[in-house]
Design an enzyme around this catalytic site. Structure first.
Site, PDB file in Angstrom:
ATOM      1  N   ARG A   1      -9.545   0.617   4.887  1.00 10.14           N
ATOM      2  CA  ARG A   1      -8.419   1.277   3.394  1.00 10.14           C
ATOM      3  C   ARG A   1      -9.774   0.140   2.426  1.00 10.14           C
ATOM      4  O   ARG A   1      -9.312   0.197   1.300  1.00 10.14           O
ATOM      5  CB  ARG A   1      -7.318   0.482   3.044  1.00 10.14           C
ATOM      6  CG  ARG A   1      -6.453   1.533   2.644  1.00 10.14           C
ATOM      7  CD  ARG A   1      -5.161   2.210   2.761  1.00 10.14           C
ATOM      8  NE  ARG A   1      -4.891   3.234   1.098  1.00 10.14           N
ATOM      9  CZ  ARG A   1      -3.981   3.801   2.043  1.00 10.14           C
ATOM     10  NH1 ARG A   1      -3.806   4.085   2.276  1.00 10.14           N
ATOM     11  NH2 ARG A   1      -3.706   4.322   0.437  1.00 10.14           N
TER      12      ARG A   1
ATOM     13  N   THR B   1       0.627  -1.132  -0.465  1.00 16.01           N
ATOM     14  CA  THR B   1       0.153  -0.060   0.067  1.00 16.01           C
ATOM     15  C   THR B   1       0.658   1.329  -0.397  1.00 16.01           C
ATOM     16  O   THR B   1       0.483   2.318  -0.644  1.00 16.01           O
ATOM     17  CB  THR B   1      -1.308  -0.143   1.116  1.00 16.01           C
ATOM     18  OG1 THR B   1      -1.812  -1.196   1.342  1.00 16.01           O
ATOM     19  CG2 THR B   1      -1.466   1.129   1.384  1.00 16.01           C
TER      20      THR B   1
ATOM     21  N   TYR C   1      -3.063  -9.853   5.600  1.00 18.15           N
ATOM     22  CA  TYR C   1      -3.054  -8.381   5.018  1.00 18.15           C
ATOM     23  C   TYR C   1      -4.572  -8.076   5.476  1.00 18.15           C
ATOM     24  O   TYR C   1      -5.363  -8.272   4.306  1.00 18.15           O
ATOM     25  CB  TYR C   1      -2.192  -7.336   4.142  1.00 18.15           C
ATOM     26  CG  TYR C   1      -2.222  -6.404   4.167  1.00 18.15           C
ATOM     27  CD1 TYR C   1      -1.951  -5.919   5.603  1.00 18.15           C
ATOM     28  CD2 TYR C   1      -1.364  -5.184   3.472  1.00 18.15           C
ATOM     29  CE1 TYR C   1      -2.436  -4.226   6.004  1.00 18.15           C
ATOM     30  CE2 TYR C   1      -1.843  -4.166   3.703  1.00 18.15           C
ATOM     31  CZ  TYR C   1      -2.231  -3.436   5.359  1.00 18.15           C
ATOM     32  OH  TYR C   1      -1.821  -2.005   5.216  1.00 18.15           O
TER      33      TYR C   1
ATOM     34  N   TYR D   1     -13.260  -2.945  -2.127  1.00 22.00           N
ATOM     35  CA  TYR D   1     -14.758  -2.422  -3.612  1.00 22.00           C
ATOM     36  C   TYR D   1     -15.558  -3.561  -3.900  1.00 22.00           C
ATOM     37  O   TYR D   1     -16.364  -3.290  -2.987  1.00 22.00           O
ATOM     38  CB  TYR D   1     -14.127  -2.401  -4.371  1.00 22.00           C
ATOM     39  CG  TYR D   1     -14.778  -1.598  -5.574  1.00 22.00           C
ATOM     40  CD1 TYR D   1     -15.752  -0.517  -5.339  1.00 22.00           C
ATOM     41  CD2 TYR D   1     -15.340  -2.144  -6.998  1.00 22.00           C
ATOM     42  CE1 TYR D   1     -16.501   0.095  -5.802  1.00 22.00           C
ATOM     43  CE2 TYR D   1     -16.316  -1.486  -7.649  1.00 22.00           C
ATOM     44  CZ  TYR D   1     -17.121  -0.306  -7.232  1.00 22.00           C
ATOM     45  OH  TYR D   1     -18.075   0.384  -7.620  1.00 22.00           O
TER      46      TYR D   1
ATOM     47  N   LYS E   1      -0.885  -9.454   8.731  1.00 25.80           N
ATOM     48  CA  LYS E   1      -0.574  -8.224   9.454  1.00 25.80           C
ATOM     49  C   LYS E   1      -1.515  -7.744   9.321  1.00 25.80           C
ATOM     50  O   LYS E   1      -2.760  -7.105   9.181  1.00 25.80           O
ATOM     51  CB  LYS E   1       0.956  -7.612   8.490  1.00 25.80           C
ATOM     52  CG  LYS E   1       0.813  -5.790   8.358  1.00 25.80           C
ATOM     53  CD  LYS E   1       1.316  -4.948   7.007  1.00 25.80           C
ATOM     54  CE  LYS E   1       0.749  -3.869   7.188  1.00 25.80           C
ATOM     55  NZ  LYS E   1       1.300  -3.327   6.362  1.00 25.80           N
TER      56      LYS E   1
ATOM     57  N   ILE F   1       5.670  -4.298   9.999  1.00 28.57           N
ATOM     58  CA  ILE F   1       5.114  -3.665   9.344  1.00 28.57           C
ATOM     59  C   ILE F   1       4.927  -2.593   8.918  1.00 28.57           C
ATOM     60  O   ILE F   1       3.657  -2.135   8.735  1.00 28.57           O
ATOM     61  CB  ILE F   1       4.850  -4.531   7.980  1.00 28.57           C
ATOM     62  CG1 ILE F   1       5.318  -6.137   8.248  1.00 28.57           C
ATOM     63  CG2 ILE F   1       4.709  -3.732   6.383  1.00 28.57           C
ATOM     64  CD1 ILE F   1       4.294  -7.069   7.263  1.00 28.57           C
TER      65      ILE F   1
END
Length: 298
Positions: A139, A45, A134, A108, A162, A204
């Protein structure tokens, strides 16, 4: 199967005149390694992977692997909202020699928890290297639930997560359901020590782009049993971390690196330069933490 413990940097991708700036990328890699970073995460990202073509993504990772030359693990982002595309990218990145993959949840179009299990299992079945899940629902709009992690962690190629939900109760629940062989990494810089206290083994980190040595030292202090010192470091860097997220990542951290003279301040739309107020805040916090000398503060 653990890829690394300590501080991994979610490395920015520097641009110049609309293209990946490979000379600057080389300098960033050398600076990170010389400042004790434990792993480099390429094209995630923070690396603006969503605006890289597949060819740019693969070439950037290949270049990073060659420059790192085995000194630390190199992990690449390989997530997609299309499972078939995620498999193809994961296999291509495996072929160029990456040590592991960081695979964000579909975004999305989203999916159910059952969809997540099928998505990640389909990817893991087609690779031979470790993959880190992740979860960053703020987000992507998709959260990996603890019960889903408890299923996925049983796959031989799924090595860790993560966790960037910002929900410590969820972290505790995940920690309850996984073995010591499954790696928990903080995806929230300001919650790193808290996650380490639940059995985590590292972070991370976006902020490690500008303070790699301190991020490494904070995690090492905790893992070595120097808990008070790690807590002190976490609190001391809180204001700087907040500044790195004053606008959407990676806008602030690339502005910070530009102020430090390390990259050009160039983004790919829809990412753009921070507003003047944010830029002043970033500069003030860099100065207060000692990253910039006092005379640089406007």
């Amino acid at each position: 199967m653990t890829l690394f413990s300590g501080a991994g940097v979610a490395l920015v991708t520097p641009f110049s005149n609309g293209k990946v700036d490979f000379p600057k990328l080389a300098e960033l890699i050398e600076w990170q390694i010389s400042h004790d970073i434990d792993a480099i995460i390429s094209c995630g990202t923070t690396g603006e992977a969503s605006t890289l073509s597949d060819e740019e993504h693969i070439e950037t990772v290949r270049y990073t692997i060659n420059k790192v030359a085995g000194r630390v693990p190199v992990i690449s982002g390989s997530g997609s909202n299309d499972t078939a595309h995620a498999i193809a990218m994961s296999q291509a990145l495996q072929d160029v020699g990456v040590d592991g993959l960081l695979t964000v949840t579909p975004y999305y179009n989203k999916c159910t928890q059952e969809g997540l299990i099928k998505h990640y299992t389909a990817i893991a079945d087609q690779i031979k290297i470790p993959m880190i899940l992740y979860s960053v629902p703020g987000r992507t709009g998709v959260n990996i639930s603890p019960s889903t992690v408890s299923v996925l962690c049983q796959h031989e190629h799924i090595a860790g997560i993560k966790e960037a939900s910002g929900d410590m109760s969820q972290v505790v629940e995940i920690a309850k359901h996984v073995s010591d062989q499954f790696a928990l990494y903080s995806g929230n810089d300001d919650m790193t020590v808290a996650l380490l206290s639940m059995g985590g083994i590292g972070v991370i980190s976006t902020t490690a782009n500008i303070i790699p040595k301190q991020m490494h030292a904070m995690v090492k202090n905790y893992l070595d049993g120097h808990v008070e010192e790690a807590c002190k470091m976490q609190l001391e860097m809180k204001s700087l971390i907040d500044a790195m997220f004053i606008e959407v990542n990676p806008i602030p951290v690339k502005a910070a690196l530009h102020l430090m003279g390390k990259i050009e301040k160039e983004y790919r739309l829809p990412m753009c330069e921070p507003c003047e107020e944010s830029l002043r805040k970033i500069e003030r916090e860099l100065t207060a933490y000692g990253v910039l000398p006092p005379y640089s503060c406007s």
